[in-house]
Design an enzyme around this catalytic site. Structure first.
Site, PDB file in Angstrom:
ATOM      1  N   GLU A   1      42.470  48.687  42.103  1.00 28.00           N
ATOM      2  CA  GLU A   1      42.756  48.591  40.449  1.00 28.00           C
ATOM      3  C   GLU A   1      43.316  47.179  40.276  1.00 28.00           C
ATOM      4  OE1 GLU A   1      43.024  50.907  38.130  1.00 28.00           O
ATOM      5  OE2 GLU A   1      42.917  49.094  37.239  1.00 28.00           O
TER       6      GLU A   1
ATOM      7  N   ASP B   1      41.310  44.597  37.634  1.00 29.40           N
ATOM      8  CA  ASP B   1      42.093  44.274  36.569  1.00 29.40           C
ATOM      9  C   ASP B   1      42.032  42.557  36.354  1.00 29.40           C
ATOM     10  OD1 ASP B   1      42.589  46.695  36.142  1.00 29.40           O
ATOM     11  OD2 ASP B   1      44.420  46.985  36.476  1.00 29.40           O
TER      12      ASP B   1
ATOM     13  N   SER C   1      39.835  52.508  33.532  1.00 29.14           N
ATOM     14  CA  SER C   1      40.417  51.061  34.229  1.00 29.14           C
ATOM     15  C   SER C   1      39.428  49.886  34.072  1.00 29.14           C
ATOM     16  CB  SER C   1      40.525  51.305  35.723  1.00 29.14           C
ATOM     17  OG  SER C   1      41.774  51.890  35.942  1.00 29.14           O
TER      18      SER C   1
END
Ligand SMILES: *[C@@H]1O[C@H](CO)[C@@H](O)[C@H](O)[C@H]1NC(C)=O
Ligand SMILES: *[C@@H]1O[C@H](CO)[C@@H](O)[C@H](O)[C@H]1NC(C)=O
Ligand SMILES: *[C@@H]1O[C@H](CO)[C@@H](O)[C@H](O)[C@H]1NC(C)=O
Ligand SMILES: *[C@@H]1O[C@H](CO)[C@@H](O)[C@H](O)[C@H]1NC(C)=O
Length: 606
Positions: free
Chosen positions: A305, A309, A523
């Protein structure tokens, strides 16, 4: 040594026990009662001397006034548009009444807890203190147990109800950890290592030789490879920003947040940049650790994640100064008495930290959340009020909408059943918090080009937050075209509709542990949309205008004209086909995906 420390705590308690008239008027009134969300089972009583970090929220004296300010400074048709509030102005509006501060201080000191035991938030609306379970139980007239989340093995020290003595009752809004069972999750459905290694892959410049280009609405041409894997170049082509970069000269900043011990690996970032944005290859980002958040650069401990990002949000906006907030929280309960249980409310931990900063990144992306019904109402409302404070200060907050379609973020949309946690066990759609907070911008997902909604894109209607007026027309338009009786009883048509916008959410080519791989999830969408917001802030700042701040009033009144309306696809869940993406706003892709070329004109007109 650890034993000595607990002895020390024992002696503090012994002192506290000697204090007279404990808890003032000790008659407690029930503050909150919850049901444990599905999947949690009650274990043994929590050890009496286990230390918990108790967070007490005092009522904010003038939140309604703050709310009025947020809407005025965020509404392009208002004379005050863009006149964001300072840190001090916001603090003044949310500071508790002195009477509340005094009442709570008196209550705490009746347990021997004085100023040196208390940490206070900048506006003094939160108090944090470490106390043994035994003392917390007495203060809150409750009994803590060790609870187990069966599917994950997570444990937490929690209770289903707690009380506050009558004479301080109105001066305490909530206390956690008590009833908070939410398990904040990263919104990332899958990660798979790429079958195509970067060395075999076409470089961005060669992309078009991978087959006939894809042609979208209005004749936009996009590399054929973008239907297999999404790169920075694909996003620039799809969202009409080829050749656009950020700036490190106008004061603009972008940030992403990380929780759950995730950190972003710099060696992976370098590989990503070598592959997808060579100009950025020597760049990095600032790591800000909140509450002991981790930043080990051990490549085998990086998070998918966090890597996703940072690589996409920062890759699209280079050379804009970038910050990675890593917030600790929720360590597992260890029954050794000495490890304090954190509060499992990382949003407010993070909020305390950022609200204390004078200067804030203008755009912040978060890809974590949980089913709204697992978050106690009091906590969700209070965290949402914290997000509003950032909006008042001119910060745009983007949150992924979740990956469970209309249903459970925990379960596979194809097989999920969706059951209310209100004691009635009704079948109903399960919205996602914080995307349902009206002061943030929720980002759903699309797939492919031309774009359609991706089936896991979470969306629907809040059961807690009522519909904010900025989206009345858009949401009523959607509800009007729904065939009468559709999903009757499964959703709250008067609730805040989400998501607000969307972006690509599947097949993102990232680097992780030294290899490339593909990621799916909203995400992917949140940092992407955030990157375009940040580039729009560059445009505004370079023209001497303030940043966009809280986006929704702009998006729903004029900004939608710079978004590609997504009208195909749906978001199945709870045994239904979910909602359809339709003309105009819909609870799958919101108002649509960015068209940077049009948006950059629009943001100069407001
Ligand atoms: C990155 O740093 C290396 C080593 O200092 C240098 O040779 C290279 O030109 C730099 N690349 C860019 C894009 O700045
Ligand atoms: C890196 O992390 C792995 C997995 O947690 C661990 O086994 C290894 O010892 C760590 N390496 C270093 C140098 O700390
Ligand atoms: C709801 O489900 C829970 C857990 O399966 C069960 O214990 C409870 O009795 C059910 N309540 C009703 C009203 O059916
Ligand atoms: C979605 O669209 C399909 C095809 O037009 C239609 O059959 C279905 O009823 C629609 N569903 C909803 C919830 O509007």
């Amino acid at each position: 040594m650890q034993f000595k420390r607990s002895l020390f705590i024992f002696s503090l308690i012994a002192l506290a026990l000697g204090a007279p008239k404990r808890g003032l008027n000790a008659r407690h009134k029930v503050k909150e009662v919850v049901r444990a969300p599905r999947g949690w089972v009650q274990g043994p009583p929590a050890p009496a001397d286990h230390i918990i970090k108790l967070r007490i929220a005092l009522p904010q004296s003038n939140f309604q006034e703050l709310e009025r300010h947020v809407y005025e400074v965020s509404d392009p048709s208002h004379a005050r548009y863009g006149q964001h509030l300072s840190k001090e102005e916001v603090e003044e509006l949310v500071a508790p009444h002195p009477e509340s501060v005094d009442a709570v201080d008196a209550w705490l000191s009746s347990f021997g807890l004085g100023e040196s035991e208390c940490e206070r938030s900048p506006a003094k609306d939160w108090i944090t203190l470490r106390v043994p379970v035994k003392l917390a139980e007495e203060m809150l007239d409750t009994k803590y147990h060790v609870w187990l989340h069966e599917a994950s093995g997570d444990t937490a020290v929690r209770t289903l109800t707690y009380g506050i003595p009558e004479d301080v009752f109105d001066h305490v809004e909530l206390v956690q950890p008590t009833t908070m069972f939410a398990r904040m999750k990263s919104h990332k459905t899958t990660f798979r290592f790429s079958p195509i290694q970067p060395s075999d892959k076409l470089s961005p410049a060669e992309g078009t030789s991978g087959g006939a280009p894809l042609v979208g609405p209005g004749g936009t041409q996009v590399d054929a490879s973008c239907n297999q894997e999404i790169t920075l170049s694909c996003l620039q082509q799809i969202y009409n920003s080829v050749g656009v970069t950020g700036s490190n000269k106008d004061g603009n900043q972008i940030a992403v947040t990380a929780y759950l011990g995730q950190f972003a690996n710099l060696a992976d970032l370098k590989l990503f940049y070598e592959d997808q944005n060579p100009a950025a290859v020597n760049s990095s980002f600032k790591v800000v650790s909140v509450n002991g958040g981790q930043n080990s650069q051990n490549v085998s401990q990086a998070g998918v994640e966090a890597n996703l990002d940072t690589q996409f949000a920062f890759g699209l906006t280079f050379p804009t100064p970038a910050t990675f907030f890593t917030t600790a929280g929720m360590p597992p309960f260890i029954s050794d008495l000495k490890t304090p249980t954190d509060t499992n409310e990382p949003y407010t931990t993070w909020l305390d930290f950022v609200l204390a900063q004078k200067t804030l990144p203008q755009t912040i992306s978060t890809s974590y959340g949980d089913d709204e019904q697992t978050v106690p109402d009091s906590f969700a409302l209070r965290a949402c009020q914290g997000f509003a404070q950032l909006g008042a200060r001119g910060v745009s907050l983007l949150f992924s909408s979740g990956d469970g379609g209309v249903g459970d973020n925990d379960a596979n949309p194809a097989t999920q059943i969706c059951i209310s946690n209100d004691g009635k066990n009704k079948t109903e759609f399960l919205p996602t918090f914080p995307a349902t907070c009206p002061f943030v911008t929720g980002v759903g997902g699309t797939i492919g080009f031309p774009e359609t909604a991706v089936d896991f894109s979470a969306g629907g209607f809040s059961n807690l937050f009522s519909r904010p007026s900025y989206q009345d027309a858009a949401v009523e338009g959607f509800l009007r075209q729904l065939p009468k009786g559709t999903f009757s009883g499964l959703f709250n048509p008067n609730g805040r509709g989400f998501p607000d916008v969307a972006a690509q959410g599947a097949n993102f080519l990232i680097f992780f542990e030294g290899d490339s791989g593909l990621v799916d999830g909203t995400s992917c969408a949140a940092p992407t949309f955030a990157a375009f917001v940040s580039l729009l802030n560059d445009v505004r700042l370079e023209h001497g205008k303030p940043p966009l701040g809280f986006l929704n009033p702009f998006l729903y009144s004029t900004g939608f004209a710079g978004l590609n309306d997504i009208t195909a696809g749906n978001n199945p869940g709870c045994g239904t086909e979910g909602f359809n993406a339709t003309k105009g706003w819909d609870p799958v892709t919101g108002l649509g995906t960015p068209n940077f070329g049009i948006l950059k004109e629009l943001v100069l007109k407001v």
